[in-house]
Motif scaffolding. Structure first.
Motif, short mmCIF file in Angstrom:
data_model
loop_
_atom_site.label_atom_id
_atom_site.label_comp_id
_atom_site.label_asym_id
_atom_site.label_seq_id
_atom_site.Cartn_x
_atom_site.Cartn_y
_atom_site.Cartn_z
N GLU A 392 0.82 -1.21 0.00
CA GLU A 392 0.00 0.00 0.00
C GLU A 392 0.85 1.26 0.00
OE1 GLU A 392 -3.29 -0.08 0.00
OE2 GLU A 392 -3.66 -2.20 0.39
N THR A 393 2.17 1.11 -0.10
CA THR A 393 3.05 2.26 0.11
C THR A 393 3.86 2.59 -1.15
OG1 THR A 393 4.74 0.76 0.99
CG2 THR A 393 3.28 1.84 2.56
N VAL A 403 7.26 6.10 -6.54
CA VAL A 403 7.74 4.77 -6.93
C VAL A 403 7.13 3.76 -5.98
CG1 VAL A 403 9.74 3.31 -7.32
CG2 VAL A 403 9.89 5.77 -7.78
N ALA A 404 6.42 2.79 -6.53
CA ALA A 404 5.79 1.77 -5.70
C ALA A 404 6.85 0.91 -5.02
CB ALA A 404 4.87 0.90 -6.55
N THR A 405 6.55 0.44 -3.83
CA THR A 405 7.47 -0.42 -3.10
C THR A 405 7.24 -1.89 -3.39
OG1 THR A 405 5.97 -0.45 -1.20
CG2 THR A 405 7.67 1.26 -1.24
N GLY A 406 6.38 -2.19 -4.30
CA GLY A 406 6.06 -3.56 -4.69
C GLY A 406 4.82 -3.53 -5.57
N LEU A 455 -1.83 10.74 0.19
CA LEU A 455 -0.39 10.64 -0.04
C LEU A 455 0.37 10.48 1.27
CD1 LEU A 455 0.07 13.31 -2.87
CD2 LEU A 455 -0.05 10.82 -3.08
N THR A 456 -0.09 11.15 2.33
CA THR A 456 0.58 11.02 3.63
C THR A 456 0.44 9.60 4.17
OG1 THR A 456 0.16 13.36 4.11
CG2 THR A 456 0.65 11.92 5.97
#
Length: 714
Positions: A392-393, A403-406, A455-456
């Motif tokens: 989700e991050t 940039v997605a973390t996964g 976004l936060t």
């Protein structure tokens, strides 16, 4: 011994009659073409077994050692069973090597069949292959799977907005492929490799039933199944793509090789039909599985030239050597097809790092389960456990990118896609914020506070000041009037349950979001929302406690508060979420390719030969000497009936005959049409109706039966 005699129908019939059940079963397994249709008696079995067509089928499937012996016998060379015991036993089991008056004898038609047949490799491949680290194979496999799922999802989204137009000659042309590629990538002049990639994805989506031509316009657009596919788990999504690839009678689906000079071609054209493609894919994976021990091994290498056509040395290794030894004639004829099939299997995660992945092994296991009449579950279970969890991050960066973390969850990816433009593809994409994307989000209903809050919550670091400034600028230049759309809503006073509903992947894929107070809204219809709630294990009811109706009217606007909720508002209560099961996995396994003419599973001779029940019933019919086992008793009536559909239609077109057509509608209901078929192209039939002076286009894969209309008696 020297010299070889021949035998005929009488000798072969007597030989078959003398075989015990084990011998007859071995004959039918070695020569599965004799099972379809089932032989009525020993005489018909022998007649078909010595026919030129059946002998050619057998020779194509002999291994190199057995073929060498058969060619030597055909030349009249001295024969000794002890010199090649396994090859001699194989020929005897197949009914092509008999002993007549003490001499080895071959079928009378064999010399003609063996004319100009080249010999296979002189020696079998050496056993053993270089081991490969299991972790590397699995990482490469899972990465390919995640990337493919993301690419197909992007393509379906593009086709939802603008379906692909078809050529008058059938298929989707290069101009349309370039347009779709530009829409996906944002490049005004896409390069040929990108266009070829789009073509591969379009063919794969059609093979999985995710897109089909509209009956009126002929444009290729996402189907109802595509909407379900978007909301399904990743393990089920890949299972559908793999089953479509395995069943597709089209090859190769890859439309461009890895070299720059490769020729691009239109997609979804009838010219790409290839009936043996499913059998070739099955053989490729089964051979790889047979060569793989407890741990992965390097089965092949691909050495692609940079600026030339791929040559014989491009594809090499134990896998190709074993294929050439097991089926020398078939491999020589299909080697140019096997190469892109290997690439396709890599894209699907079934092969990786030159080895068979765990997903590829699971596909072979599922094929065996299907042949035995059991639901497949190996691939689905493996992927459900192996694929990394959704994230989700994102990383918010000062260059206005995220940039997605996964692999992002569907809800997070959808929300981020509303705020920013996807800049890179794949399972870990990059999104770029701009004044235009943020203004579009504000116009669609996002508030400045909602953007910052989202976004936060989903950023691993503080919001960069350039992005905060960009949001402020977008707010100043965007009109204050906000609008949005809502197809259905949920009223739920419990904040914890509201949060749980928003976290459900099944619901977030519908665009479910918090509007205000106790109200959640989504763009889907009320019926789509209700179906998603059922799949998520949530019960629905009216505010008065009565169960919700089967059909729900789509609301035009959400209520202002809970007290103003109309009858179409739905209350939710949590329920146990159903787990995965073989039945759930089977629901995502195609039973027939959309390219086939009948919506039933095609049963190949090889599949029949692997089914013990089919063999037992065939033996019973042969021993009884009666009229033979009916096709329906073998479970293959649908396959054979479907095989007659296209032939009957072609004959009706040629002779201008009136036929009665039965077809399955999108909801599973059957419809009947009577008329004269006038043309058949690109998976569609043009029918001139008998009862009205007009023509219509029918999708051939939805036609379940075709019969000639009986002429009325005088």
């Amino acid at each position: 011994m020297s010299g070889t005699t021949t035998f005929g129908l009488t000798e072969l019939s007597a030989h078959c009659a003398q075989l015990d059940d084990a011998g007859l079963a071995a004959l039918l397994r070695v020569r599965p073409d004799l099972l379809n249709p089932a032989p009525a008696d020993m005489t018909s079995l022998a007649a078909r077994a010595q026919s030129e067509m059946s002998l050619r089928h057998l020779v194509q499937h002999l291994d190199a050692g057995t073929l060498h012996l058969l060619q030597a016998l055909n030349r009249g060379e001295p024969y000794s069973a002890q010199a090649a015991p396994e090859a001699a036993a194989a020929l005897e089991r197949a009914g092509v090597l008999l002993e007549v008056a003490g001499e080895p004898a071959l079928p009378a038609n064999l010399p003609h069949v063996l004319e100009n047949v080249p010999a296979g490799p002189p020696a079998p491949p050496r056993p053993g292959a270089k081991p490969v680290m299991s972790a590397l194979v699995e990482n490469a496999s899972l990465a390919a799977i995640s990337e493919l799922l993301s690419e197909v999802e992007d393509l379906l989204t593009t086709l939802e907005e603008s379906p692909a137009a078809t050529l008058r000659t059938g298929g989707v042309g290069m101009r349309e492929l370039k347009r779709i590629t530009s829409a996906r990538s944002g490049a005004s002049s896409p390069k040929d490799p990108e266009v070829g990639e789009t073509g591969w994805l379009v063919e794969l989506s059609a093979a999985a039933g995710l897109i089909e031509p509209d009956a009126d316009s002929g444009h290729w657009a996402p189907t109802r199944l595509a909407a379900q596919w978007h909301r399904a788990g990743r393990h089920h999504r890949l299972q559908l793509l793999v089953s479509g690839w395995l069943l597709a009678p089209r090859s190769p689906l890859l439309l461009r090789g890895p070299h720059p000079s490769a020729r691009l071609a239109p997609v979804l054209t009838p010219e790409r039909q290839r009936g043996d493609a499913p059998a070739l894919r099955d053989r490729l994976l089964r051979t790889a599985e047979a060569l793989t021990g407890p741990k992965p091994a390097e089965l092949y290498t691909l050495d692609w030239p940079d600026d030339a056509e791929p040559g014989p040395e491009t594809f090499s290794g134990p896998l190709l050597e074993q294929l050439a030894w097991d089926r020398p004639l078939l491999t020589a004829r299909t080697r140019h097809v096997l190469l892109p099939m290997v690439r396709e299997a890599e894209r699907l995660g079934l092969l990786a790092m030159g080895a068979l992945s765990a997903a590829g092994r699971a596909v072979v296991e599922d094929a065996d389960l299907l042949a035995a009449g059991e639901p497949p579950s190996s691939l689905s279970s493996h992927l459900e456990a192996a694929l990394p969890p959704l994230v989700e991050t994102v990383h918010l960066q000062s260059d206005l990118t995220a940039v997605a973390t996964g692999t992002l969850s569907p809800g997070t990816a959808q929300a981020l896609g509303q705020l920013a433009a996807k800049e890179t593809r794949g399972d870990v994409p990059t999104y770029r914020f701009s004044a235009e994307t943020l203004r579009g989000a504000l116009e669609c209903g996002w508030s400045p506070e909602g953007i910052r809050e989202f976004l936060t919550q989903h950023s691993l670091s503080e919001m960069p000041s350039p992005l905060s400034t960009l949001i402020d600028d977008a707010v100043r230049t965007t009109p204050s009037v906000r609008m949005g759309s809502a197809g259905a809503w949920i009223v739920e006073p419990d904040p914890q349950l509201r949060a749980a509903l928003l976290a459900q992947p099944e619901l977030s894929s519908l665009g479910l979001e918090h509007l205000s107070g106790e109200v959640l809204v989504c763009e889907a219809s009320a019926e789509q929302l209700r179906s998603a709630l059922r799949r998520a294990g949530v019960r629905t009811s009216h505010p008065d406690g009565a169960p919700a109706p089967a059909a729900q009217t789509t609301a035009s606007a959400p209520p202002a508060s809970t007290g103003a909720a109309a009858n179409s508002a739905v209350r939710m209560t949590a329920a146990d979420s159903p787990g995965s099961s073989p039945a759930a996995a089977a629901a995502w396994q195609l039973t027939a390719s959309p390219w086939q003419q009948s919506p039933v599973r095609t049963v190949t001779p090889q599949m029949l030969a692997r089914n013990p029940e089919v063999i037992d019933r065939a033996l019973t019919a042969l021993r009884s000497g009666g009229t033979g086992t009916k096709v329906s008793e073998l479970g293959n009536d649908s396959a054979l009936a479907g095989a007659d559909v296209v032939g009957t239609l072609r004959e009706a077109i040629r002779r201008r005959r009136t036929v009665r057509i039965t077809r399955a509608g999108s909801g599973g209901t059957e419809h009947t049409a009577v008329g004269v078929p006038t043309a058949m192209n690109a998976g569609r039939l043009r029918l001139r109706h008998e009862d009205r002076e007009e023509e219509s286009l029918l999708l051939i894969h939805r036609i379940t039966a075709v019969t000639e209309k009986e002429s009325s008696s005088a």
